[in-house]
Scaffold this active site. Sequence first.
Site, PDB file in Angstrom:
ATOM      1  N   ARG A   1      -0.430   8.719   2.275  1.00 19.40           N
ATOM      2  CA  ARG A   1      -1.815   9.169   2.139  1.00 19.40           C
ATOM      3  C   ARG A   1      -2.017  10.673   2.127  1.00 19.40           C
ATOM      4  O   ARG A   1      -2.857  11.181   1.398  1.00 19.40           O
ATOM      5  CB  ARG A   1      -2.590   8.642   3.340  1.00 19.40           C
ATOM      6  CG  ARG A   1      -3.251   7.397   3.017  1.00 19.40           C
ATOM      7  CD  ARG A   1      -4.044   6.908   4.155  1.00 19.40           C
ATOM      8  NE  ARG A   1      -4.113   5.489   3.912  1.00 19.40           N
ATOM      9  CZ  ARG A   1      -4.542   4.607   4.761  1.00 19.40           C
ATOM     10  NH1 ARG A   1      -4.957   4.994   5.937  1.00 19.40           N
ATOM     11  NH2 ARG A   1      -4.583   3.350   4.440  1.00 19.40           N
TER      12      ARG A   1
ATOM     13  N   GLU B   1       0.863  -1.185   0.000  1.00 18.61           N
ATOM     14  CA  GLU B   1       0.000   0.000   0.000  1.00 18.61           C
ATOM     15  C   GLU B   1       0.896   1.231   0.000  1.00 18.61           C
ATOM     16  O   GLU B   1       2.120   1.123   0.090  1.00 18.61           O
ATOM     17  CB  GLU B   1      -0.933  -0.005   1.230  1.00 18.61           C
ATOM     18  CG  GLU B   1      -1.980  -1.106   1.157  1.00 18.61           C
ATOM     19  CD  GLU B   1      -2.871  -1.189   2.387  1.00 18.61           C
ATOM     20  OE1 GLU B   1      -2.699  -0.389   3.313  1.00 18.61           O
ATOM     21  OE2 GLU B   1      -3.736  -2.072   2.402  1.00 18.61           O
TER      22      GLU B   1
ATOM     23  N   HIS C   1     -10.751   9.565   7.801  1.00 21.86           N
ATOM     24  CA  HIS C   1     -10.545   8.121   7.908  1.00 21.86           C
ATOM     25  C   HIS C   1     -10.033   7.705   9.276  1.00 21.86           C
ATOM     26  O   HIS C   1     -10.526   6.734   9.850  1.00 21.86           O
ATOM     27  CB  HIS C   1      -9.554   7.706   6.823  1.00 21.86           C
ATOM     28  CG  HIS C   1      -9.288   6.233   6.748  1.00 21.86           C
ATOM     29  ND1 HIS C   1     -10.285   5.312   6.544  1.00 21.86           N
ATOM     30  CD2 HIS C   1      -8.127   5.535   6.832  1.00 21.86           C
ATOM     31  CE1 HIS C   1      -9.756   4.090   6.513  1.00 21.86           C
ATOM     32  NE2 HIS C   1      -8.457   4.195   6.699  1.00 21.86           N
TER      33      HIS C   1
ATOM     34  N   HIS D   1      -8.498   9.611   4.022  1.00 26.67           N
ATOM     35  CA  HIS D   1      -8.172   8.548   3.070  1.00 26.67           C
ATOM     36  C   HIS D   1      -8.416   9.099   1.664  1.00 26.67           C
ATOM     37  O   HIS D   1      -9.455   9.714   1.417  1.00 26.67           O
ATOM     38  CB  HIS D   1      -9.047   7.319   3.313  1.00 26.67           C
ATOM     39  CG  HIS D   1      -8.529   6.085   2.638  1.00 26.67           C
ATOM     40  ND1 HIS D   1      -8.574   5.927   1.267  1.00 26.67           N
ATOM     41  CD2 HIS D   1      -7.939   4.967   3.126  1.00 26.67           C
ATOM     42  CE1 HIS D   1      -8.035   4.743   0.965  1.00 26.67           C
ATOM     43  NE2 HIS D   1      -7.633   4.155   2.066  1.00 26.67           N
TER      44      HIS D   1
ATOM     45  N   ARG E   1      -0.434   8.500   9.368  1.00 28.05           N
ATOM     46  CA  ARG E   1      -0.266   7.054   9.604  1.00 28.05           C
ATOM     47  C   ARG E   1       0.074   6.313   8.307  1.00 28.05           C
ATOM     48  O   ARG E   1      -0.555   6.536   7.264  1.00 28.05           O
ATOM     49  CB  ARG E   1      -1.560   6.483  10.186  1.00 28.05           C
ATOM     50  CG  ARG E   1      -1.532   4.988  10.384  1.00 28.05           C
ATOM     51  CD  ARG E   1      -2.755   4.511  11.133  1.00 28.05           C
ATOM     52  NE  ARG E   1      -3.981   4.686  10.407  1.00 28.05           N
ATOM     53  CZ  ARG E   1      -4.432   3.861   9.471  1.00 28.05           C
ATOM     54  NH1 ARG E   1      -3.715   2.800   9.110  1.00 28.05           N
ATOM     55  NH2 ARG E   1      -5.575   4.088   8.867  1.00 28.05           N
TER      56      ARG E   1
HETATM   57  C1  SIN Z   1      -7.236   0.712   3.203  1.00 25.32           C
HETATM   58  O1  SIN Z   1      -7.551  -0.446   2.945  1.00 25.32           O
HETATM   59  O2  SIN Z   1      -6.927   1.525   2.353  1.00 25.32           O
HETATM   60  C2  SIN Z   1      -7.258   1.149   4.639  1.00 25.32           C
HETATM   61  C3  SIN Z   1      -6.118   0.598   5.354  1.00 25.32           C
HETATM   62  C4  SIN Z   1      -5.751   1.494   6.478  1.00 25.32           C
HETATM   63  O3  SIN Z   1      -6.459   2.443   6.794  1.00 25.32           O
HETATM   64  O4  SIN Z   1      -4.686   1.288   7.055  1.00 25.32           O
END
Ligand code: SIN
Length: 561
Positions: A289, A127, A350, A243, A385
């Site tokens: 993010r 990610e 988020h 998010h 985060r």
């Molecule tokens: C996501 O699946 O994008 C959320 C994961 C997260 O907030 O750490």
Amino acid sequence: MSANRYLVSFDAHQTFHRFTDILVIGAGIAGLRAALEVPSDQSVLVVTKDRITESNSSYAQGGIAGVRSPDDSFENHIQDTLVAGDGLCDRAVAEQVIHGAPSQIEKLVAWGTKFDREEGELALTREGGHSHRRIVHALGDSTGFEVMRAIIATARNAPNVSLWDDTFTIDLLTHEGRCVGAIVARTGMGRFHIWANQVILASGGCGMVYRETTNPPVATGDGMAAAYRAGAELRDMEFMQFHPTVLYVAGSARYLISEAVRGEGAYLRDVNGERFMPAADPRCELAPRDVVARAIFRTMERTQHPNVYLDLSHLDPAMVLRRFPGINRVCRGFALDITKDQIPVRPGAHYMLGGVTVDSQGCTSLPGLWAAGEVTSSGLHGANRLASNSLIEGLVYGTLCAQGAAEASRKMGRNLTALPLQNIIPPPEIDDRLDIADMTAALRSLMVRKMGIVRERPRLLEAQHDVEFWCRYVLTRDFDTRAGWELQNLLTVARLMIDAALQREESRGTHFRSDFPTRDDAHWGMAHVIAPPRLTEGEPAVPSTSGSSATAVVKPPQEEF
Ligand code: SIN
């Protein structure tokens, strides 16, 4: 303006009582992990305000970060966490959590979590902000659902753990400077005073303070507000993580489109079909993010279009459908084929990075109170985060809190009694009707407009003025409904957030001030914005200054309480 120490009138002589060694408030991953760590000779009562399955943890999609591959290392994961955190993480905390991740994941497997596997090994994805594939996931994109299924089943079978759902924690009880339990309302059964040797707060975040949020309706900041009223220290409340990709179609709830979608190669495009991330950051769609959310915000402004688009059409359709069955199901409900169509998305609130200050064991500044998970500020996330670092924080700190609380409780022994606490809130002079739903909607809309991704002093002052005004006639009431208490908690949290955002005159991580657009290490370095704790019982929980900022002092993190 005054506000009350407790939200409700009560007389401990006239309510039901319950005694437990350890009280856990919240049944998300941190709360249940804590409950399961308490030795079996100590009683644990877990209370949660809704159904036990209704927590932010259950909705987590992407997964749990933990180093598992020989190509990766703890140091890589620590560095990624520190970089994402934009200079505000506590390295020792990052080390503790990241080193603890592999064994916590194994524990979840032992409790029956069925993580996705490839050739027998746990499958790993990537990610934003991660330099390596290190995120374990389940049911493709419904990791939280599967993890919570297993952990709830395990908790239900633990003989020393009692679970009370539909139980709203109105306030933490304090006596002579320590937390001694909580006053709760059980649907259909009335109010209880729960007296506990030690209390663990794991009540989650406050995304519902924004109209646009990925959070379920339960995320109303109740634990943060209750801890504040009880006199615990809170910090870094200006840092709400947005998010980048929340589904934006008329009629849909604000459904999260996991960052793992970009991790598997999806592109972000503007309304004209152009990819805009390569120009915004060398890491493109996999930048942290805060960077991606701001790039989307600016693209929406530039194109005067209310959203951008996620494009998966160049990816293998079989892989897309296998990895993202939940997202596919939701998008199909809105006539979107994720293997072909562009998915309209925009950022939404988020994850709250600030919260109740905890030390490296989960101990708060209020004796008797421990805290774990999103309700806290532990130092792991800093100003932003890293994706999939939240469930692991909940697991590690849930464990640590339980160990510390159990030891403290054992030393106290079994001599709990009900204390003669009383709180009387005078009825309002005029019985006007307050439309709670309307007020809540007004607050959530104000936060999007004036305390959103990009902030500036004049808008923040307007927000502060409005929220203070609302606090004056909402916080002093004695409500008898969950919606009323949630509104009071949302207002309390909003006020702390706005005050802290005014205080921090720089841009860092998720906090972007257009009037102070750069990170200012010379003035801010590793400083935290501390919300002033209430000092004595009976003092207003929200300071009564009007017009000016009621938050706070700034202190460097090395000054421990
Ligand atoms: C996501 O699946 O994008 C959320 C994961 C997260 O907030 O750490």
